[in-house]
Design an enzyme around this catalytic site. Structure first.
Site, mmCIF file in Angstrom:
data_model
loop_
_atom_site.group_PDB
_atom_site.id
_atom_site.type_symbol
_atom_site.label_atom_id
_atom_site.label_comp_id
_atom_site.label_asym_id
_atom_site.label_seq_id
_atom_site.Cartn_x
_atom_site.Cartn_y
_atom_site.Cartn_z
ATOM 1 N N THR A 103 40.805 37.606 45.794
ATOM 2 C CA THR A 103 40.373 36.561 46.723
ATOM 3 C C THR A 103 39.219 35.738 46.159
ATOM 4 O O THR A 103 38.897 34.686 46.708
ATOM 5 C CB THR A 103 39.947 37.162 48.079
ATOM 6 N N VAL A 126 37.520 47.512 41.536
ATOM 7 C CA VAL A 126 36.644 48.671 41.748
ATOM 8 C C VAL A 126 37.382 49.878 42.301
ATOM 9 O O VAL A 126 36.817 50.975 42.341
ATOM 10 C CB VAL A 126 35.453 48.319 42.674
ATOM 11 N N LYS A 182 41.486 50.689 50.534
ATOM 12 C CA LYS A 182 41.122 51.347 49.284
ATOM 13 C C LYS A 182 39.806 50.828 48.711
ATOM 14 O O LYS A 182 39.022 51.591 48.148
ATOM 15 C CB LYS A 182 42.243 51.175 48.254
ATOM 16 N N ASN A 227 33.766 55.162 43.927
ATOM 17 C CA ASN A 227 33.520 54.916 42.501
ATOM 18 C C ASN A 227 32.123 54.369 42.256
ATOM 19 O O ASN A 227 31.435 54.770 41.303
ATOM 20 C CB ASN A 227 34.558 53.939 41.949
ATOM 21 N N TYR A 231 40.415 46.799 58.281
ATOM 22 C CA TYR A 231 39.112 46.278 57.832
ATOM 23 C C TYR A 231 37.972 46.985 58.560
ATOM 24 O O TYR A 231 37.035 47.490 57.931
ATOM 25 C CB TYR A 231 39.050 44.778 58.085
ATOM 26 N N LYS A 236 35.278 49.720 56.754
ATOM 27 C CA LYS A 236 33.838 49.506 56.673
ATOM 28 C C LYS A 236 33.064 50.635 57.352
ATOM 29 O O LYS A 236 31.973 51.017 56.894
ATOM 30 C CB LYS A 236 33.477 48.155 57.296
ATOM 31 N N TYR A 279 26.246 60.312 50.645
ATOM 32 C CA TYR A 279 25.669 60.345 49.298
ATOM 33 C C TYR A 279 24.138 60.330 49.368
ATOM 34 O O TYR A 279 23.459 60.965 48.554
ATOM 35 C CB TYR A 279 26.175 59.167 48.465
#
Length: 328
Positions: A36, A58, A92, A100, A146, A150, A160
């Site tokens: 996009t 990514v 994804k 990643n 979407y 998110k 994390y």
């Protein structure tokens, strides 16, 4: 020189972030798979020594040589036209892609800021929306690919932070506009301006009483910049709290463009939120940030940008075959 990776670098917000960090004398590594994004948004940066571009998705393993101080994760389809065409890849990029990049940040001991969205609030039952509101989202609606992507992205980022002690930041971005938006990406501002410039009537979905709050791109970039260098790890709304109905906004666009069109009404898409207004108390108190650009000023700049497009660009319909560029 500090080094920063910006994903989604050829997109609307990503390209403006590249400009800002180049200006701040960072070494900027832009990354985009160009599904996009558009290289024209960043081609002016290619001659610079402190900018490099990586054509990469990514959702595949991300490798960056050398040290890395910061990561801004802005790779994601952001308009309904995009994420309804490529729903699986949308999921994804905010799951595998975020994983990643969090792993890369951990390996490089870099601070990472992820771009979340006001869509995590869904069709809100609380107004205005503050960061402690958990939202009203359908997991199985077309928009869920979407919204839920998110929401998952935020959860993984906080995991994390808590488990690995990673330095993380989360920006919940409300409707943002300005130069470099794609003309036919389905979002309200380029849709209205494009229709006006082509001499078409302005299409309003529903009865036009649904509200939005529009933040000009320079204000958005400033808020993101301050959040990255703050010490705050929980989500922060970045948006303009000045609320307007879609019907009133269409009338403003008609006055701005002076093209004599009228409003036509179409059925409201499924689960389209009826209200959008950020509570920016947290951003104001923690970041000392609030938007500066009025809607009148920002819309004039945006209109001037679209008016400068060639007739070919103005009349080009969105025709990208997104699916040919992605792996299943």
């Amino acid at each position: 020189m500090k080094r920063i990776l910006i994903t989604g670098a050829a997109g609307f917000i990503g390209s403006h972030l590249c400009d800002r960090f180049v200006k701040e004398e960072f070494h900027v590594i832009g990354m985009d798979n160009l599904i996009t994004g558009d290289l024209r948004n960043i081609e002016h940066l290619f001659p610079l020594e402190n900018f490099e571009f990586h054509h990469h998705d990514v959702t595949e393993f991300v490798h960056i040589s050398g040290k890395l101080d910061y990561i801004l994760h802005f790779a994601s389809p952001a308009s309904p036209i995009d994420y309804l065409k490529i729903p699986i890849h949308t999921l994804k990029v905010s799951s595998l892609g975020t994983h990643n990049l969090l792993g890369l940040a951990k390996d490089k001991e870099a601070r990472i800021l992820i771009a979340s969205t006001s869509e995590v609030y869904g069709d809100p039952l609380v107004h205005p929306q503050s960061e402690d509101y958990y939202g009203n989202v359908s997991t199985i609606s077309p928009r869920g690919v979407y919204d839920e992507a998110k929401r998952f992205q935020e959860s993984m980022t906080m995991a994390y932070h808590r488990f690995h002690g990673l330095e993380t930041r989360i920006a919940r971005i409300f409707n943002t506009y300005g130069p470099r938006m794609r003309l036919n990406d389905g979002r309200v501002i380029p849709a209205f301006i494009g229709q006006a410039l082509r001499g078409e009537d302005l299409t309003v979905f529903g009865n036009g009483t649904q509200t939005r709050s529009f933040c000009y791109i320079s204000d958005q970039v400033e808020g993101i910049y301050r959040l990255l260098f703050s010490d705050y790890v929980e989500p922060v709304n970045i948006g303009n709290p000045e609320e307007i109905t879609i019907r009133e906004f269409a009338e403003e666009v008609m006055k701005l463009t002076a093209t004599g069109q009228k409003i036509v009404y179409r059925p409201l898409p499924q689960d389209d939120p009826m209200q959008r207004q950020p509570d920016i108390t947290r951003a104001n108190e923690i970041l000392h940030w609030e938007p500066k650009v009025s809607r009148a000023e920002g819309m004039q700049k945006t209109y001037d940008y679209f008016k400068s497009l060639s007739p070919e660009e103005l009349n080009k319909k969105e025709h990208k075959d997104f699916t040919s560029h992605i792996k299943r």
